[in-house]
Design an enzyme around this catalytic site. Structure first.
Site, short mmCIF file in Angstrom:
data_model
loop_
_atom_site.label_atom_id
_atom_site.label_comp_id
_atom_site.label_asym_id
_atom_site.label_seq_id
_atom_site.Cartn_x
_atom_site.Cartn_y
_atom_site.Cartn_z
N GLU A 88 0.84 -1.21 0.00
CA GLU A 88 0.00 0.00 0.00
C GLU A 88 0.87 1.25 0.00
O GLU A 88 0.64 2.21 0.75
CB GLU A 88 -0.97 0.00 1.19
CG GLU A 88 -1.85 -1.24 1.28
CD GLU A 88 -2.80 -1.44 0.10
OE1 GLU A 88 -2.93 -0.54 -0.75
OE2 GLU A 88 -3.39 -2.53 0.02
N CYS A 147 -15.01 -5.13 -19.37
CA CYS A 147 -15.13 -5.22 -20.83
C CYS A 147 -13.98 -6.01 -21.45
O CYS A 147 -14.01 -6.28 -22.65
CB CYS A 147 -15.19 -3.82 -21.43
SG CYS A 147 -13.63 -2.92 -21.33
#
Length: 195
Positions: A88, A147
């Site tokens: 992170e 997609c």
């Protein structure tokens, strides 16, 4: 020669998995690693780095006011350490990234950072911006949009499932709050960013 690495992506690309795998590879060869994560990221438990596939490891934590050079120097003085791995990394400050660069240059220890490139507004995190400027090597960790295109953006969704355009840059969350998208579907979700 030690280097500063930045492995970046959007959410759910497997960055923490890659970090844990890299650490395991060192340990398997009899070398020690030093894992760091932000003190407010408790998704895997405080002081733990976890991945979505179920692997995890203990880590030291840092706050945004900690001197990471001093933490790494103290760790090296406690015993051998082949590599520092930071999870992170987007949540570090600019100064902390410079501290990591100093650790690489002055202490000779490789530092591998893993983090997000941009936030849910499409803006660079301070830590990511500094890493993009200072890292010796950068690697994109790829994931895909619904997609099938490469996902480079992330949206934050509210309780109603709609994309949010406002809010604090740092908010710890997982699959229930963030969705990785290609730029086209990011624009469809949040609208065009004003120029």
């Amino acid at each position: 020669m030690a280097k500063l690495y930045f492995n970046y992506s959007t959410m759910n690309a497997g960055k923490s998995t890659l970090l844990l795998q890299a650490s395991y590879n060192y340990i398997e060869r009899g070398m020690q690693t030093y894992l760091l994560t932000a003190n407010f990221d408790d998704r895997a438990g405080m002081g733990r780095i976890g991945s979505r596939i179920g692997i995890e490891a203990e880590a030291d934590t840092y706050t945004q006011s900690d001197d990471l050079f001093a933490k790494i120097d103290a760790r090296l003085k406690a015993g051998p350490c082949a590599c520092v791995l930071v999870d992170e990394a987007q949540w570090m400050t600019r100064d902390q990234v410079w501290q990591l660069a100093r650790a690489v240059d002055d202490l000779g220890v490789p530092v591998m950072c893993y983090g997000l490139r941009v936030d849910f507004r499409g803006e660079l995190f301070p830590g990511s911006a500094a890493l993009l400027a200072l890292a010796d090597e950068m690697r994109e960790v790829r994931t895909i949009c619904h997609c099938g295109r490469k996902a480079t953006m992330v949206i934050r969704v509210g309780e109603d499932g709609n994309a949010l355009a406002e809010g604090a840059q740092i908010e710890v969350g997982g699959n229930d709050r963030y969705i990785s998208l290609c730029r086209k579907h990011f624009r469809e979700a949040v609208g065009d960013v004003p120029v």
